[in-house]
Every structure is written in C-alpha cells, then in structure tokens.
Design a protein around this motif. Structure first.
Motif, mmCIF file in Angstrom:
data_model
loop_
_atom_site.group_PDB
_atom_site.id
_atom_site.type_symbol
_atom_site.label_atom_id
_atom_site.label_comp_id
_atom_site.label_asym_id
_atom_site.label_seq_id
_atom_site.Cartn_x
_atom_site.Cartn_y
_atom_site.Cartn_z
ATOM 1 N N GLU A 284 0.829 -1.210 0.000
ATOM 2 C CA GLU A 284 0.000 0.000 0.000
ATOM 3 C C GLU A 284 0.863 1.260 0.000
ATOM 4 O O GLU A 284 0.642 2.181 -0.789
ATOM 5 C CB GLU A 284 -0.920 -0.016 1.222
ATOM 6 C CG GLU A 284 -1.899 1.137 1.253
ATOM 7 C CD GLU A 284 -2.858 1.057 2.429
ATOM 8 O OE1 GLU A 284 -3.603 2.037 2.653
ATOM 9 O OE2 GLU A 284 -2.852 0.024 3.129
ATOM 10 N N ALA A 285 1.864 1.301 0.892
ATOM 11 C CA ALA A 285 2.743 2.469 0.970
ATOM 12 C C ALA A 285 3.597 2.600 -0.289
ATOM 13 O O ALA A 285 3.803 3.706 -0.808
ATOM 14 C CB ALA A 285 3.637 2.367 2.205
ATOM 15 N N THR A 286 4.086 1.469 -0.802
ATOM 16 C CA THR A 286 4.999 1.493 -1.952
ATOM 17 C C THR A 286 4.304 1.958 -3.221
ATOM 18 O O THR A 286 4.757 2.886 -3.897
ATOM 19 C CB THR A 286 5.611 0.102 -2.169
ATOM 20 O OG1 THR A 286 6.367 -0.269 -1.014
ATOM 21 C CG2 THR A 286 6.513 0.091 -3.389
ATOM 22 N N PHE A 287 3.205 1.309 -3.569
ATOM 23 C CA PHE A 287 2.549 1.633 -4.843
ATOM 24 C C PHE A 287 1.931 3.032 -4.812
ATOM 25 O O PHE A 287 1.929 3.742 -5.818
ATOM 26 C CB PHE A 287 1.517 0.569 -5.194
ATOM 27 C CG PHE A 287 2.123 -0.787 -5.417
ATOM 28 C CD1 PHE A 287 3.081 -0.977 -6.407
ATOM 29 C CD2 PHE A 287 1.773 -1.869 -4.634
ATOM 30 C CE1 PHE A 287 3.666 -2.217 -6.607
ATOM 31 C CE2 PHE A 287 2.344 -3.115 -4.823
ATOM 32 C CZ PHE A 287 3.292 -3.290 -5.812
ATOM 33 N N SER A 288 1.425 3.436 -3.643
ATOM 34 C CA SER A 288 0.894 4.793 -3.510
ATOM 35 C C SER A 288 1.992 5.816 -3.768
ATOM 36 O O SER A 288 1.783 6.800 -4.497
ATOM 37 C CB SER A 288 0.314 4.985 -2.107
ATOM 38 O OG SER A 288 -0.053 6.331 -1.897
ATOM 39 N N SER A 289 3.180 5.582 -3.221
ATOM 40 C CA SER A 289 4.294 6.507 -3.392
ATOM 41 C C SER A 289 4.786 6.522 -4.841
ATOM 42 O O SER A 289 5.088 7.588 -5.399
ATOM 43 C CB SER A 289 5.431 6.121 -2.448
ATOM 44 O OG SER A 289 6.453 7.094 -2.458
ATOM 45 N N ILE A 290 4.860 5.351 -5.472
ATOM 46 C CA ILE A 290 5.300 5.271 -6.869
ATOM 47 C C ILE A 290 4.322 6.005 -7.782
ATOM 48 O O ILE A 290 4.717 6.795 -8.649
ATOM 49 C CB ILE A 290 5.457 3.800 -7.310
ATOM 50 C CG1 ILE A 290 6.665 3.160 -6.621
ATOM 51 C CG2 ILE A 290 5.623 3.711 -8.837
ATOM 52 C CD1 ILE A 290 6.828 1.678 -6.897
ATOM 53 N N PHE A 291 3.019 5.767 -7.594
ATOM 54 C CA PHE A 291 2.020 6.405 -8.449
ATOM 55 C C PHE A 291 2.031 7.924 -8.274
ATOM 56 O O PHE A 291 1.865 8.674 -9.247
ATOM 57 C CB PHE A 291 0.634 5.841 -8.152
ATOM 58 C CG PHE A 291 0.432 4.432 -8.651
ATOM 59 C CD1 PHE A 291 0.979 4.014 -9.853
ATOM 60 C CD2 PHE A 291 -0.303 3.508 -7.917
ATOM 61 C CE1 PHE A 291 0.802 2.722 -10.318
ATOM 62 C CE2 PHE A 291 -0.492 2.214 -8.367
ATOM 63 C CZ PHE A 291 0.067 1.819 -9.574
ATOM 64 N N LYS A 292 2.234 8.402 -7.058
ATOM 65 C CA LYS A 292 2.303 9.850 -6.826
ATOM 66 C C LYS A 292 3.498 10.456 -7.552
ATOM 67 O O LYS A 292 3.403 11.533 -8.151
ATOM 68 C CB LYS A 292 2.399 10.126 -5.327
ATOM 69 C CG LYS A 292 1.089 9.948 -4.574
ATOM 70 C CD LYS A 292 1.273 10.216 -3.085
ATOM 71 C CE LYS A 292 -0.038 9.993 -2.328
ATOM 72 N NZ LYS A 292 0.131 10.186 -0.866
ATOM 73 N N ALA A 293 4.644 9.767 -7.491
ATOM 74 C CA ALA A 293 5.840 10.273 -8.173
ATOM 75 C C ALA A 293 5.646 10.289 -9.686
ATOM 76 O O ALA A 293 6.021 11.257 -10.368
ATOM 77 C CB ALA A 293 7.047 9.412 -7.794
ATOM 78 N N ILE A 294 5.060 9.217 -10.231
ATOM 79 C CA ILE A 294 4.812 9.153 -11.674
ATOM 80 C C ILE A 294 3.852 10.261 -12.109
ATOM 81 O O ILE A 294 4.037 10.898 -13.154
ATOM 82 C CB ILE A 294 4.261 7.763 -12.059
ATOM 83 C CG1 ILE A 294 5.357 6.692 -11.906
ATOM 84 C CG2 ILE A 294 3.718 7.764 -13.489
ATOM 85 C CD1 ILE A 294 4.868 5.274 -12.141
ATOM 86 N N ASP B 223 12.146 11.611 -13.758
ATOM 87 C CA ASP B 223 12.808 12.894 -14.016
ATOM 88 C C ASP B 223 14.226 12.976 -13.437
ATOM 89 O O ASP B 223 14.746 14.080 -13.227
ATOM 90 C CB ASP B 223 11.974 14.052 -13.453
ATOM 91 C CG ASP B 223 10.682 14.276 -14.225
ATOM 92 O OD1 ASP B 223 10.589 13.762 -15.362
ATOM 93 O OD2 ASP B 223 9.780 14.946 -13.698
ATOM 94 N N GLY B 224 14.848 11.836 -13.170
ATOM 95 C CA GLY B 224 16.184 11.845 -12.577
ATOM 96 C C GLY B 224 16.194 12.388 -11.169
ATOM 97 O O GLY B 224 17.254 12.604 -10.573
ATOM 98 N N ASP B 225 15.000 12.559 -10.599
ATOM 99 C CA ASP B 225 14.852 13.200 -9.290
ATOM 100 C C ASP B 225 14.475 12.215 -8.195
ATOM 101 O O ASP B 225 14.930 12.321 -7.065
ATOM 102 C CB ASP B 225 13.777 14.300 -9.396
ATOM 103 C CG ASP B 225 13.443 14.921 -8.069
ATOM 104 O OD1 ASP B 225 12.351 14.643 -7.538
ATOM 105 O OD2 ASP B 225 14.283 15.688 -7.546
ATOM 106 N N THR B 226 13.623 11.256 -8.543
ATOM 107 C CA THR B 226 13.107 10.296 -7.570
ATOM 108 C C THR B 226 13.294 8.882 -8.103
ATOM 109 O O THR B 226 13.018 8.612 -9.274
ATOM 110 C CB THR B 226 11.607 10.547 -7.299
ATOM 111 O OG1 THR B 226 11.426 11.900 -6.907
ATOM 112 C CG2 THR B 226 11.097 9.630 -6.201
ATOM 113 N N GLY B 227 13.745 7.985 -7.236
ATOM 114 C CA GLY B 227 13.946 6.597 -7.634
ATOM 115 C C GLY B 227 13.322 5.635 -6.629
ATOM 116 O O GLY B 227 13.152 5.969 -5.448
#
Length: 484
Positions: free
Chosen positions: A131-141, A232-236
């Motif tokens: 839940e925490a992982t996919f939520s964070s990935i989708f927000k970054a994308i 964007d080379g900013d978040t991984g």
C-alpha cells in the motif's frame, strides 16, 4: 548399404563428440570440482536429457560473455570515477572516522567488482508494504514532467497493472517520455493487448531477453529480476515489490505480502538511472548514457551515503554475493537477514556459521509459508546446520515475508532485489542499494525486530525431531538448489 544405419551411427558419433567437447570445456572452466564431476556424470549417464539440462542450466554465460556490454564501449568516465573514489576513500571521511574505518573494505570491494559509485547527498525513505509502496510510486509518476523509466521483473494484469498502464498512458499523452522494460518470463501472463495499448499511446515498452521456444530455452535461466523506477532523474524506487495484485492484497492460504521497498532522492537516483540505461541499451541498442538530461546528478539536503550495486551474467564478478559475504564477515555485533528464499551456496552459508560461532548475533528470518513449494522445502534443508552453528532462525507467520534486507551492526544495510540464493547470485540480473547510514540501518533493524514479533524461533531440539517425511522432502528439494 543401409543408409538408415549409417545415419544413426553418424548421429551417435556426433553426439559423443559433442559431449566430449562439452566435458573438455567444463574442465577448462576450473569450476568447483563437485559441480564439474556432477555435470560430467549427468552428460554421460543421462543421454539426451543430460545435454538438454546442460544447455538449459549448466552453461556459464559469465565466462562466455553472452551478455557482454562491449558494444557500449569502455566507458572510461566510469572507470575514472571509480578509481578516483578508491583514492578518496583512503583520504576522505565520507562518514565519521570510526565508521569509515569499518566500511572501507566493503566500499572498495564494490568499486572494484562492479564500479558501484558512492553518492553522499541522498535521502532514503523505507516503504514496508504494498500500500505504501505503490501509492508513493504512483504519486511520483503523476508528477513527472520529462521522463519515466520503469523496469520490472513482473508486470501483471489486474488492479495494479491496469492502474499503472492508465497512468503511464496519461503521462505519455502529456508529452512525458515513458520507457518500460519487463522481463519476458516474469511477465509471461501480460496480455499483448496491454502492451499494444501502451505502444499506441507512444510508450516505449520492450521485453528483456524474449523467449521463443524451442530455440532459446537456455535464456529462461537468465532473467532480469530488477525493480527500478526513475522519475525525471529526481526520484527513484527499488526493492522487492513487483506490479502484481498479490504484492498488494496477499495470497489465499498464505496471507498478506510483507515486503521492503525504498524511495530515494539525490545522487543515488543517477546510479539507478545508469543501471536502467545499460539495460535499455541491451533491449533496444539505443545509447542514452551520453545524454546529460538523463544523468542530472541532483543533490538534496540529505547526507545518506549509498552505493548502487548491480550484478548479473554481464559482470565478471558475483558482486552482490561478494557484498553479502563481506557484510557478514565485517560484523562485530550482529547481522539481521530477511530473505524469502534461502539457498545461499557453500561460501555464504560458511560465512554465516563462522560469524555465529565467533560470537556475532546472526538472525535469519524466512517465511513459514511460501509461494513456491520447492524453494520452501529447499530453504528448510539449511536450517539444521545453521542452528548447530548458533545462528538463530525465525519463521515469519503474519503472511509472506518477501523482503530482501540485511542489517549489520546498525551501521550498514542492504535492500534490493537479490534473494540469498544461487539464482540471484549467479544467474539473474539484480540490483541492491548498500546504505552507509546509522539512522536508516537502525530503522531497518527496528523493522526486523518488529517482524520477529510475528515470527516463531526454531528450536534445535524440536527441529531435530521433525517428521522424517519432512527431512526427505528437504533433502530432495536441495538437489535442485542450483536450479531454483
């Protein structure tokens, strides 16, 4: 003259010559003598099937350079930077003096075996479930402005897969560059329609090492097990979670999926980007590593020191295995290990037993229930010898613990995609972050201890008296350890 008999005899002669040539090659490779003899016996005693198994499982692609990156050139800048950092390790204090002295061997090893460059201006956020992982990935994308690079072992149809596809299509329509690599075996169930919809939206999506039976069955054994997102080379992002619904909702009969992922900002994102771009060149023959916009080397207000370690059949050394071995040997107080599959090979298991017998608190957490029956029984086959050496072994019972985490003395930690098994060490393409930070390592250690509350410790007295049928299953499964 019976031409049929002549053809049969010529076929037999050709087969014998092929077997002799393979045996000659195996001997010259100077492998472990036990493995050499085992393959020789298989080839001689099991005609036909033995040859198939050798082609499928036995060929050493690291030796024959099937996955060589020579097409990329020498990349002298990478060589120069790694040599420069080795000199800086001797002169500069990236960490406190006492911490620096403790970790110098590991830093230097990884610069030598995989050119794993050090970065110091980073922040690392620990994500402990789907839940925490996919939520964070989708927000970054969703915030992407320039490009999204995504590389996964498994992208599956379902709730998560659809959400990912729709979001990537939306971003592509906004003009964001989207590149996706999926493993052709791990994502075997991914429908062609799914891929075509993404391609129609302008997304560049390609399989890693496509398998087309029966011509390329040997490639099934060398898979891209990496999980990387760069925005964007900013978040991984990096860790153990794939894009499949079981990583979010768990599995029937097993329970919720417990996993560890990391969100990274800072210079380390550039290192993750380099791994992705190497793999992009492999699947597309398109060189992006010489374009500055993809290597921004952004710094943040953080001081976490990180090395990004990639390993696979394209490297000369089993880099992550060597990193694990060194971490264990460096320990003075404790080593905490969480791994879903434990089939480590003789070198690693001896280092664990040696550490425990030297007084180091070695604790290993494995699942009580697994998503793979064969690996479950194979993992159990190592428990007794670990217990006899003083290693403490725990079985996680609150679902399936898929985390791949090592914490050493609250000083250094490793999180990534590599399991503690022979496949991850020698056959798969993997990537881990080695984190030299007390705060992050202590948090990972605290998470490990919290997971112990949902686990049961295995007693050597009770384990020795487990049912005989279990011992037989374990021993039979262990025969397949090099193949799992």
């Amino acid at each position: 003259m019976n031409w049929t008999n002549i053809a049969i005899n010529l076929g037999i002669l050709l087969y014998i010559l092929t077997i002799l040539a393979i045996i000659y090659t195996i001997i010259l490779e100077n492998r472990n003598p036990v493995r050499t003899l085992a393959w020789m016996l298989v080839l001689i005693l099991v005609p036909g099937i033995g040859l198939f198994f050798y082609i499928y499982f036995g060929m050493n692609y690291r030796k024959i350079k099937m996955f060589s990156m020579k097409g990329l050139g020498d990349f002298k800048w990478l060589q120069y930077m790694s040599e420069d950092q080795k000199q800086r390790i001797k002169k500069t204090e990236l960490l406190k003096k006492e911490d620096m002295e403790a970790v110098k061997p590991l830093m230097t090893l990884l610069l030598n075996n995989s050119k794993a460059l050090l970065s110091r201006n980073n922040t690392v956020e620990i994500l402990n479930n789907g839940e925490a992982t996919f939520s964070s990935i989708f927000k970054a994308i969703a915030k992407a402005k320039k490009y999204i690079h995504l590389e996964y072992y498994i992208i599956d149809k379902g709730e998560l897969g659809e959400q990912l596809k729709e979001l990537l299509i939306e971003k592509a329509k906004e003009g964001v560059e989207v590149r996706v690599i999926y493993d052709d075996v791990g994502s075997w169930k991914l429908p062609k329609r799914y891929i075509k919809e993404m391609q129609a939206a302008g997304i560049q999506i390609y399989p890693f090492l496509p398998v087309r039976f029966p011509l390329f069955t040997n490639k099934v054994n060398y898979r891209n097990h990496r999980k990387i997102v760069v925005v964007d080379g900013d978040t991984g992002f990096i860790g153990g979670l794939n894009f499949a619904d079981r990583y979010l909702h768990g599995l029937p009969g097993i329970g919720i999926w417990r996993d560890t992922h990391l969100k990274v900002k800072g210079e380390a994102v550039t290192s993750l980007q380099v791994v992705f771009l190497f793999d992009w060149y492999f699947v597309r023959q398109e060189l992006l590593l010489n374009k500055a916009e993809y290597l921004p080397n952004k710094k943040v207000d953080g001081n976490v020191v990180v090395q990004t370690v990639a390993s696979g059949p394209d490297s000369d050394w089993t880099s992550i295995q060597q990193a694990y071995f060194t971490l264990i040997n460096m320990a003075k107080k404790y080593v905490f290990i969480s791994t879903p599959y434990f089939m480590p090979g003789e070198t690693t298991i001896n280092s664990l037993k040696t550490a425990a017998m030297s007084g180091v608190d070695v604790r290993i957490m494995i699942p009580y229930k697994s998503d793979s029956t064969l690996t479950h029984w194979c993992t159990r086959s190592y428990v007794e010898e670990l217990l006899e050496a003083g290693v403490r072994v725990f079985q996680y019972r609150k679902g399936f613990n898929h985390s791949k985490v090592i914490v050493m003395d609250g000083l250094v930690s490793s999180v990534g995609t590599a399991n503690m098994d022979i496949r991850s060490f020698e056959q798969n393409f993997e990537v881990n972050l080695i984190i030299y930070d007390r705060n992050v390592s202590r948090q990972l250690g605290s998470d490990f201890l919290n997971d112990l509350k949902g686990s049961t410790e295995i007693s050597i007295q009770r384990w020795k008296f487990r049912p005989k049928r279990d011992k037989i299953r374990e021993s039979l499964a262990r025969l397949f350890a090099p193949l799992l």
